[in-house]
Design a protein around this motif. Structure first.
Motif, PDB file in Angstrom:
ATOM      1  N   PHE A 597      -6.391  -5.922   0.784  1.00  0.00           N
ATOM      2  CA  PHE A 597      -5.182  -5.102   0.828  1.00  0.00           C
ATOM      3  C   PHE A 597      -4.123  -5.826   1.655  1.00  0.00           C
ATOM      4  O   PHE A 597      -4.440  -6.508   2.635  1.00  0.00           O
ATOM      5  N   LEU A 610      -6.938   3.370   1.227  1.00  0.00           N
ATOM      6  CA  LEU A 610      -7.667   2.169   0.805  1.00  0.00           C
ATOM      7  C   LEU A 610      -8.337   2.357  -0.551  1.00  0.00           C
ATOM      8  O   LEU A 610      -9.379   1.750  -0.845  1.00  0.00           O
ATOM      9  N   SER A 613     -12.181   3.233  -1.152  1.00  0.00           N
ATOM     10  CA  SER A 613     -13.154   2.277  -0.611  1.00  0.00           C
ATOM     11  C   SER A 613     -14.259   3.044   0.100  1.00  0.00           C
ATOM     12  O   SER A 613     -13.990   3.945   0.903  1.00  0.00           O
ATOM     13  N   ASP A 721     -11.067   4.707   5.540  1.00  0.00           N
ATOM     14  CA  ASP A 721      -9.639   5.015   5.471  1.00  0.00           C
ATOM     15  C   ASP A 721      -8.947   4.559   6.743  1.00  0.00           C
ATOM     16  O   ASP A 721      -9.592   4.262   7.764  1.00  0.00           O
TER      17      ASP A 721
END
Length: 845
Positions: A597, A610, A613, A721
């Motif tokens: 990212f 994210l 994820s 997160d």
């Protein structure tokens, strides 16, 4: 003998010639006098299930433990029953006409560890009897028991008339090997004998009388009949395996016992814990951190590098996940990442260490490794010594303590945990204690070696004493460390109460450590890592591994079957009077695929920044610009359905690192307390490296700070997160690496053979700038992640790029992360090329 054979043969012929129409019942053959028959026989040849069968009466016995927990391994013949200290034994009832004059009980046992004698609850004269057979009525003592005691001696118990007789051998049963043991009793002659592997090893006499039994007593296989517990754990079960247990209707002759022993020639049993099977559904068990296969560990010590292998030891109770009857566990690695668990090297034996082998240290002198340990009996602690030869799996204790007791010149509270170090040409030992003359305070006693074999030591007084009102170092110090970084040295202590690893910088003058400052520094910015053990790695980097405790209840420990884990290996350097900690470069080998990212903006209203994820084993590498946020960090182990999350962040309003576990789990028995420590960060970006391994979270910040915590969410594979409050922040660069592997090898996961480390070519070398690090085997796009370390092991430059066949070179202009030009000297580049480690030397002119 011929007459006896003729009688038997005639009887068989008469039975065989009976007419099939003869309505009279066929009598069971009656064994002649003096022919031994088995009243009970346990063969343990069931392949699965929580029950076993006694083969003479077909009685069913229940195996203690949760459903599906019973384990079998290969036995002396067929299968054997595995017993795990605090569960796994069998209980039941079977009817028999117990003999009142003569009896024998026999069987095979393979102990993985000797059973527990409770340090504070059991008198020193009371033996634990981890029995292969016990049907003793604990109120009347009627019945018989045969097993091994807490020092591995064969032990038997029975009652004749009003007398309870105990017989105990002087010989220790071998660990992790099959041994045949037997107890012969002849009450009519007043004699009893113990046998080990077909040989009589002990005999006793007693008043003639009648053997007493309780026909209704429960029979235990793998545990003595008594109830002995600590914190909800049964402490008198066997840890190991049992096979071919029998109760005979007479005392066997020496020849008959030898025959029973010679019936089998068993191979060594496989007593490795089947971790992949036993813990298959355990979402909290770490996978890539070093930890024992099961049961209790704490206090890492004795990290060594010798003969191209790393060795580390730790406190171990192999009988269950609780603190008692401590052995020294042993683990070996070639890379500090993948470890193999070995057999324990030290365990309690009669004498000064009969209650426990507590913490200590290990050193190498003239190529010979030495272990220094705390030996504990009921009266006091003493310091013991052990030595070994390659491959260092078996250690031999010195018969006597090298320091038998604490100095008596001052009142002291306990005396333990030696640490041995060299100063100039002399060797010194410091030992943790607490002084009780005047203000209660921690202290380190100092000794000087007066012999090259380390068997003789001269007391030198106290090397260092605390001043709790000023330095906050508590009233007792344990697990001390000394290390000389060159211009400065450190002394680190683990203070009690409220355990915490603290250190001072200063200098040792041969008798005392002279501190630079009265108040020590914290090792970890948030206290959780305990009792680190240190040793230079093969490249000279000072490497440390400590313990990260679980913080769960005894009930949770019992449920999970293990307690505590080791930290990842860390490299320590001393910079401006403070220990800087970074993950050891070899940890890079754990990385798998990554999710990348850039420039992710997030604030208190952000969610799922994210992109879904998730993970249970991963590494985060992130650079975060805090922007206008007052709190910035991560939300880990996040579950939106249950509202669970663990927050790791920096609070700019209070200048504190915070671990918020208040909503980390909906489970009981796990830690939910918050943790925080004041620490002023410089303005600018925060560089994070966070390792999550199931319940373990290790955090590294700005290539200098470290802390660890534990989190026990109710489900695995949780969301990852970002977290911010009070404004917006930006993750300018963030990668999440999947991690598989590492940890501790077990029966189902063997340590893989590592390929040779890649050594790229550096040119020009030496040079003052513009170094080229060239790889000769690049055929496709290949990610590279590396650090350049100075000679002390401190990372000075982070490098990350992608190479391919047309561009196989990393470039370094000689400028460090801080913007300064690298000073003259030797540097090392270490990193990961795809999934392979590499290193090379760089010489700056």
């Amino acid at each position: 003998m011929k007459k006896f054979a003729t009688i038997i043969l005639s009887g068989l012929l008469l039975i065989g010639c009976k007419s099939q129409n003869d309505p009279s019942p066929t009598p069971s053959p009656i064994p002649p006098p003096n022919v031994a028959t088995e009243l009970f026989s346990f063969n343990f040849n069931e392949t699965s299930g929580q029950t076993l069968s006694e083969t003479k009466t077909n009685a069913s016995f229940n195996i203690n433990g949760p459903s599906g927990s019973a384990e079998r391994i290969g036995g002396v013949e067929g299968n054997a029953l595995r017993v795990n200290g605090f569960y796994g034994w069998a209980t039941g009832n079977a009817s028999a006409a117990y003999p009142t004059s003569k009896v024998c009980v026999s069987g095979w046992v393979a102990p993985a560890a000797f059973p527990v004698q409770r340090k504070d609850l059991d008198p020193i004269t009371e033996n634990t009897n981890a029995a292969i057979f016990s049907n003793v009525n604990t109120s009347t003592s009627a019945g018989i028991a045969l097993g091994i005691n807490h020092h591995g001696r064969v032990i038997g118990q029975f009652k004749v008339g009003t007398n309870v007789i105990q017989i105990l051998s002087d010989q220790e049963v071998a660990l992790k090997k099959w041994s045949h043991i037997a107890l012969n009793i002849n009450a009519s002659s007043g004699t009893a004998s113990l046998y080990l592997n077909g040989v009589q090893i002990k005999s006793t006499t007693f008043d003639i009388g009648t053997l007493l039994w309780d026909n209704n007593a429960t029979i235990y296989i793998g545990k003595e009949s008594k109830s002995k517990t600590i914190a909800g754990f049964d402490t008198n079960g066997l840890t190991g395996a049992i096979d071919q247990v029998a109760l005979w209707n007479k005392d066997l002759t020496a020849a008959e016992i030898l025959t029973q022993y010679n019936k089998f020639t068993p191979s060594d049993p496989d007593l490795k814990i089947p971790t992949a099977v036993r813990f298959a559904n355990d979402i909290h068990r770490p996978k890539y951190h070093l930890m024992p296969s099961a049961s209790w560990t704490n206090e890492a010590h004795g990290l060594l590098y010798i003969d191209n292998k790393y060795h580390i030891f730790s406190q171990r109770n192999l009988n269950g996940p609780y603190l008692e009857h401590i052995n020294w566990g042993h683990y070996v690695s070639s890379d500090l990442v993948s470890w193999e668990e070995k057999a324990q090297v030290l365990w309690p034996q009669p004498g000064f260490d009969e209650v426990g082998i507590w913490s200590g240290h290990a050193v190498i002198s003239n190529g010979q490794p030495y272990i220094f340990y705390t030996g504990v009996n009921k009266a006091r602690a003493a310091i013991g010594l052990a030595t070994s030869t390659a491959p260092y799996d078996i250690w031999t204790k010195n018969a006597n303590a090298i320091i038998p007791n604490a100095p008596t010149t001052s009142a002291n509270a306990d005396f333990r945990d030696p640490f041995v170090f060299q100063h100039n040409s002399d060797w010194y030992m410091m030992i943790g204690s607490g002084l009780r003359s005047g203000t209660s305070r921690g202290a380190l006693y100092l000794y000087k070696s007066t012999s090259s074999d380390f068997k003789n030591w001269s007391p030198q007084g106290t090397m260092l004493e605390g001043n709790p009102p000023v330095d906050g170092t508590g009233d007792f110090w344990e697990m001390p460390i000394y290390y000389n970084f060159g211009a400065k040295s450190i002394v680190l202590i683990n203070k009690l109460p409220n355990a915490n690893a603290l250190y001072w910088t200063g200098n040792f003058n041969g008798s005392q450590f002279v501190r630079d400052n009265p108040v020590p520094e914290r090792l970890d910015v948030i206290n959780q890592l305990l009792s680190p053990s240190i040793h230079p790695d093969k490249n000279g980097n000072l490497t440390a591994i400590g313990i990260i405790p679980d913080g769960v209840t005894s009930a949770k420990h019992k449920e999970q079957g293990w307690a505590h884990t080791f930290s990842l290996p860390r490299v320590w350097t001393l910079v401006n009077g403070k220990i800087k900690q970074v993950p050891h470069p070899n940890v890079l080998s754990l990385r798998g695929t990554s999710k990348n990212f850039t420039n992710v903006v997030f604030d208190q209203n952000s969610s799922n920044s994210l992109n879904n994820s998730t993970g249970s084993q991963y590494e985060i590498v992130a650079t975060i610009n805090p922007g206008t946020a007052t709190k910035v960090g991560f939300s880990l182990n996040k579950n939106t359905a249950t509202n669970e999350q663990t927050l790791i962040y920096y609070d700019y309003a209070t200048s504190s690192f915070v671990v918020d576990r208040s909503k980390s789990s909906i489970l009981s028995g796990v830690p939910l307390s918050n943790q925080s420590t004041n620490y002023v960060l410089p303005a600018g970006n925060i560089n994070w490296r966070i390792f999550v391994d199931a319940s373990v979270i290790e955090v590294f910040v700005n290539d200098e700070l470290a802390f660890a915590t534990r989190s026990f969410p109710s489900a695995g594979n949780n969301l990852i997160d970002l977290y911010a409050q009070g404004g917006s922040a930006t993750a300018t660069d963030l990668k999440i690496y999947n991690i598989q592997g590492g940890g501790t090898a077990s029966v189902s996961k063997r340590t893989e053979k590592k390929t040779e480390i890649i050594h790229p070519v550096v040119f020009p070398n030496p040079s003052s700038e513009n170094f080229n690090i060239k790889f000769n085997s690049i055929t496709e796009a290949t990610p590279v992640y590396a650090y350049i370390f100075d000679i002390t092991g401190f990372p000075v430059k982070k490098m990350e790029t992608v190479l391919d066949a047309n561009n196989p070179i990393i470039h370094w202009d000689g400028i460090m992360n801080n913007g300064n030009k690298a000073i003259r000297g030797v540097y090392i580049i270490k990193g990961l090329l795809k999934n392979e480690l590499f290193d090379a030397k760089i010489i700056v002119e």
